[in-house]
Design an enzyme around this catalytic site. Sequence first.
Site, PDB file in Angstrom:
ATOM      1  N   CYS A  76       0.841  -1.192   0.000  1.00  0.00           N
ATOM      2  CA  CYS A  76       0.000   0.000   0.000  1.00  0.00           C
ATOM      3  C   CYS A  76       0.876   1.241   0.000  1.00  0.00           C
ATOM      4  O   CYS A  76       1.875   1.300   0.722  1.00  0.00           O
ATOM      5  CB  CYS A  76      -0.889  -0.018   1.243  1.00  0.00           C
ATOM      6  SG  CYS A  76      -1.974   1.401   1.395  1.00  0.00           S
ATOM      7  N   HIS A  86      -9.149  -3.747  -1.526  1.00  0.00           N
ATOM      8  CA  HIS A  86      -8.146  -2.924  -0.848  1.00  0.00           C
ATOM      9  C   HIS A  86      -8.575  -1.455  -0.840  1.00  0.00           C
ATOM     10  O   HIS A  86      -8.544  -0.793   0.203  1.00  0.00           O
ATOM     11  CB  HIS A  86      -6.800  -3.108  -1.554  1.00  0.00           C
ATOM     12  CG  HIS A  86      -5.677  -2.341  -0.955  1.00  0.00           C
ATOM     13  ND1 HIS A  86      -4.629  -2.949  -0.296  1.00  0.00           N
ATOM     14  CD2 HIS A  86      -5.403  -1.008  -0.924  1.00  0.00           C
ATOM     15  CE1 HIS A  86      -3.779  -2.022   0.117  1.00  0.00           C
ATOM     16  NE2 HIS A  86      -4.227  -0.835  -0.261  1.00  0.00           N
ATOM     17  N   GLU A  87      -8.962  -0.931  -2.003  1.00  0.00           N
ATOM     18  CA  GLU A  87      -9.306   0.495  -2.094  1.00  0.00           C
ATOM     19  C   GLU A  87     -10.610   0.816  -1.374  1.00  0.00           C
ATOM     20  O   GLU A  87     -10.715   1.855  -0.711  1.00  0.00           O
ATOM     21  CB  GLU A  87      -9.359   0.951  -3.556  1.00  0.00           C
ATOM     22  CG  GLU A  87      -8.053   0.782  -4.325  1.00  0.00           C
ATOM     23  CD  GLU A  87      -6.823   1.373  -3.645  1.00  0.00           C
ATOM     24  OE1 GLU A  87      -6.946   2.361  -2.890  1.00  0.00           O
ATOM     25  OE2 GLU A  87      -5.718   0.835  -3.849  1.00  0.00           O
ATOM     26  N   HIS A 116     -10.075   1.198   2.228  1.00  0.00           N
ATOM     27  CA  HIS A 116      -9.597   2.544   2.584  1.00  0.00           C
ATOM     28  C   HIS A 116     -10.768   3.485   2.856  1.00  0.00           C
ATOM     29  O   HIS A 116     -10.698   4.320   3.764  1.00  0.00           O
ATOM     30  CB  HIS A 116      -8.745   3.143   1.459  1.00  0.00           C
ATOM     31  CG  HIS A 116      -7.304   2.772   1.509  1.00  0.00           C
ATOM     32  ND1 HIS A 116      -6.469   3.113   2.549  1.00  0.00           N
ATOM     33  CD2 HIS A 116      -6.529   2.107   0.622  1.00  0.00           C
ATOM     34  CE1 HIS A 116      -5.251   2.663   2.306  1.00  0.00           C
ATOM     35  NE2 HIS A 116      -5.262   2.034   1.141  1.00  0.00           N
TER      36      HIS A 116
END
Length: 174
Positions: free
Chosen positions: A99, A141-142, A145
């Site tokens: 990341c 993953h995004e 966030h």
Amino acid sequence: MALLEIYQYPAAVLLKKALQVETIDDTVIKLVNDMGETMFEAPGVGLAAPQVGQSRRIIVYNPQAGSSNANEDTKEFKALINPEIIASSGSIVSENEACLSVPDYSCNVKRFETVTVRGLNLEGKKLEFDAQGLLAVIMQHEIDHLDGILYIDRISTLKRNMYKKKVRKGLTNH
């Protein structure tokens, strides 16, 4: 377009849920374009607005990442506004997930093999698609966030604490 600062753990903006985008206006479009440029310059395959200090539910990603169609010269990216994962299946371990906001660290993270993602494009049109393999990992993953979740939150407590100790040590040495 402009390069944006990439915030790093433990920045507060990375640790809280991002706000829904209510209107896709020129400010949002500029942010998306700047995020795309920043992602490729970093270099990365995805970037979420909290990573550049903006508490907004926006991600950009390279749709060719991991594909045999990928061309290093093509800096094509796509954006999703208010994305969400509405279904998931299968299970894989993403190898050496990393990341831009968690520098100098990579590890295996359990992720779903396939996810169905829903969101808006820059024109405000509703999109829904299935992502598999690396693209599925990028989406998970995004979107994590946007919910204030870092990939280090998805690893063992021992590994997470070792990373946090390393960060604290680095912060006290500056």
